[in-house]
Scaffold this active site. Structure first.
Site, PDB file in Angstrom:
ATOM      1  N   ILE A  26       0.681  -0.942   0.248  1.00  0.00           N
ATOM      2  CA  ILE A  26       0.026  -0.012   0.096  1.00  0.00           C
ATOM      3  C   ILE A  26       0.763   1.259  -0.187  1.00  0.00           C
ATOM      4  O   ILE A  26       0.451   2.221  -0.669  1.00  0.00           O
ATOM      5  CB  ILE A  26      -0.930   0.091   1.265  1.00  0.00           C
ATOM      6  CG1 ILE A  26      -1.945  -1.023   1.086  1.00  0.00           C
ATOM      7  CG2 ILE A  26      -1.544   1.199   1.165  1.00  0.00           C
ATOM      8  CD1 ILE A  26      -2.867  -1.269   2.183  1.00  0.00           C
ATOM      9  N   TYR A 176      -0.846  -6.421  18.290  1.00  0.00           N
ATOM     10  CA  TYR A 176      -1.169  -5.582  16.960  1.00  0.00           C
ATOM     11  C   TYR A 176      -2.036  -4.545  17.275  1.00  0.00           C
ATOM     12  O   TYR A 176      -1.962  -3.576  16.746  1.00  0.00           O
ATOM     13  CB  TYR A 176      -1.521  -6.710  15.962  1.00  0.00           C
ATOM     14  CG  TYR A 176      -1.732  -5.903  14.559  1.00  0.00           C
ATOM     15  CD1 TYR A 176      -0.505  -5.203  13.660  1.00  0.00           C
ATOM     16  CD2 TYR A 176      -3.013  -6.052  14.183  1.00  0.00           C
ATOM     17  CE1 TYR A 176      -0.976  -4.763  12.568  1.00  0.00           C
ATOM     18  CE2 TYR A 176      -3.341  -5.414  12.742  1.00  0.00           C
ATOM     19  CZ  TYR A 176      -2.382  -4.778  12.062  1.00  0.00           C
ATOM     20  OH  TYR A 176      -2.516  -4.277  10.926  1.00  0.00           O
ATOM     21  N   LYS A 180      -2.182  -0.488  16.582  1.00  0.00           N
ATOM     22  CA  LYS A 180      -3.040   0.196  15.701  1.00  0.00           C
ATOM     23  C   LYS A 180      -4.142   1.133  16.410  1.00  0.00           C
ATOM     24  O   LYS A 180      -4.350   2.346  15.529  1.00  0.00           O
ATOM     25  CB  LYS A 180      -3.745  -0.584  14.761  1.00  0.00           C
ATOM     26  CG  LYS A 180      -2.831  -1.338  13.744  1.00  0.00           C
ATOM     27  CD  LYS A 180      -2.426  -0.597  12.867  1.00  0.00           C
ATOM     28  CE  LYS A 180      -1.450  -1.044  11.795  1.00  0.00           C
ATOM     29  NZ  LYS A 180      -0.783   0.132  10.900  1.00  0.00           N
ATOM     30  N   THR A 213      -1.758  -7.562   0.629  1.00  0.00           N
ATOM     31  CA  THR A 213      -0.577  -6.718   0.579  1.00  0.00           C
ATOM     32  C   THR A 213       0.688  -7.683   1.146  1.00  0.00           C
ATOM     33  O   THR A 213       0.233  -8.945   1.484  1.00  0.00           O
ATOM     34  CB  THR A 213      -0.292  -5.505   1.367  1.00  0.00           C
ATOM     35  OG1 THR A 213      -0.252  -5.857   2.959  1.00  0.00           O
ATOM     36  CG2 THR A 213      -1.514  -4.446   1.196  1.00  0.00           C
TER      37      THR A 213
END
Length: 315
Positions: A26, A176, A180, A213
């Protein structure tokens, strides 16, 4: 909001954009679109070989564009300082900063060069330190923007101030999601502090939905996630995901659209925000906790030794 596509990117001639993680996925798709619109783009990444490959790909898709690679390891505060010094030596101002680089769900706890849990250290603290060091350059731009790339996983995240580095209890997805959530909270708090101190920034966040991705190869797929979970993730990817190029849409919207507003999150409009054109996205209640955001800011400032204090504008 009307349907927005990459064709709606405004002309960006004369603007400088820094994209972390810009050598693949990305990040590279974002950098390619910004370069095609006329921006001078700086790809920030760890691997010079991948940087050269990205430059060749972007040159093919955006002939005549101005794109350079600069080495940056977000897992090393010294590397961040060196990168910022090199950018300051060559650029009068930075108009757009896209904080995209990241790692995901590392099965085993690992640390950065400075001893931080790796997901929290790269995804949040590295970008916190980078933004602080680039703030003087951002303030020299007429309408600077900082885009933090977060994830739908922020909704299940919690900031564990008592075990921020997961030294007592580590879970791949827990770490994670926390990282975020921290990315989003930082973006919102940066807008509040910019407003209060009159830094002139537009700070906002974006998530790509479910994009195909190489983030999986930098995270669970590379370090032994249980096979059953990987099969489920691959099935979901086939059904719900879109390409990295399409995944860059909300990030590009946040970085360039005149209708994007500071202190907001942009994602997808369809299928629980997994797919569809860019649109305002739902922010989890814990991300709106201003007291927790202020505490996270102060802790991050102490850990990175960055106080956002050198922000004077130079005309």
């Amino acid at each position: 909001m009307t349907v927005w596509t990459e064709r709606d990117l405004p002309p960006l001639h004369g603007k400088c954009a820094v994209v972390t993680g810009g050598t693949s996925g990305i990040g590279r798709a974002t950098a390619t679109a910004l370069a095609a619109a006329g921006a001078a783009v700086i790809l920030a990444g760890r691997n010079a070989a991948r940087g050269a490959e990205a430059l060749a790909v972007i040159a093919e898709h955006a002939p005549g564009s101005s794109v350079d690679f600069e080495a940056l390891d977000l897992a090393d505060l010294a590397s961040i300082a060196d990168f910022a010094a090199r950018i300051a030596a060559r650029q009068h101002a930075v108009d757009i900063l896209v904080n995209d680089a990241g790692v995901m769900a590392l099965p085993q706890r690992r640390t950065t060069a400075d001893g931080f849990e790796r997901q929290f250290g790269i995804n949040h603290l590295g970008h916190f330190a980078l933004t602080a060091r680039l703030l003087p350059l951002l303030r020299r731009a007429p309408a600077p923007r900082v885009v933090g790339v977060t994830s739908l996983s922020h909704r299940s995240g919690r900031i564990d101030f008592e075990d921020l580095q997961a030294e007592r209890h580590y879970g791949p997805w827990r770490a994670y999601s926390q990282s975020k959530l921290a990315v989003l909270m930082f973006a919102l708090e940066l807008q509040r502090r910019s407003d209060a101190a009159q830094w002139g920034l537009t700070s906002l966040a974006a998530h790509p939905g479910w994009a195909l991705t190489n983030l999986f190869s930098n995270g669970p797929a590379s370090e032994g996630t249980p096979s059953a979970l990987m099969r489920l993730m691959r099935l979901g990817t086939r059904v719900f995901s879109h390409s990295a190029v399409h995944g860059a849409g909300p990030i590009l919207f946040a970085a360039t659209s005149p209708t994007a507003r500071g202190g907001c999150l942009y994602g997808r409009s369809w299928l629980w925000e997994l797919r569809g054109p860019p649109a305002p996205a739902r922010i989890a209640p814990q991300a709106r906790d201003e007291r927790a955001a202020a505490r996270l800011w102060e802790v991050s400032s102490r850990l990175t030794s960055q106080a956002f204090g050198c922000a004077d504008r130079r005309e």
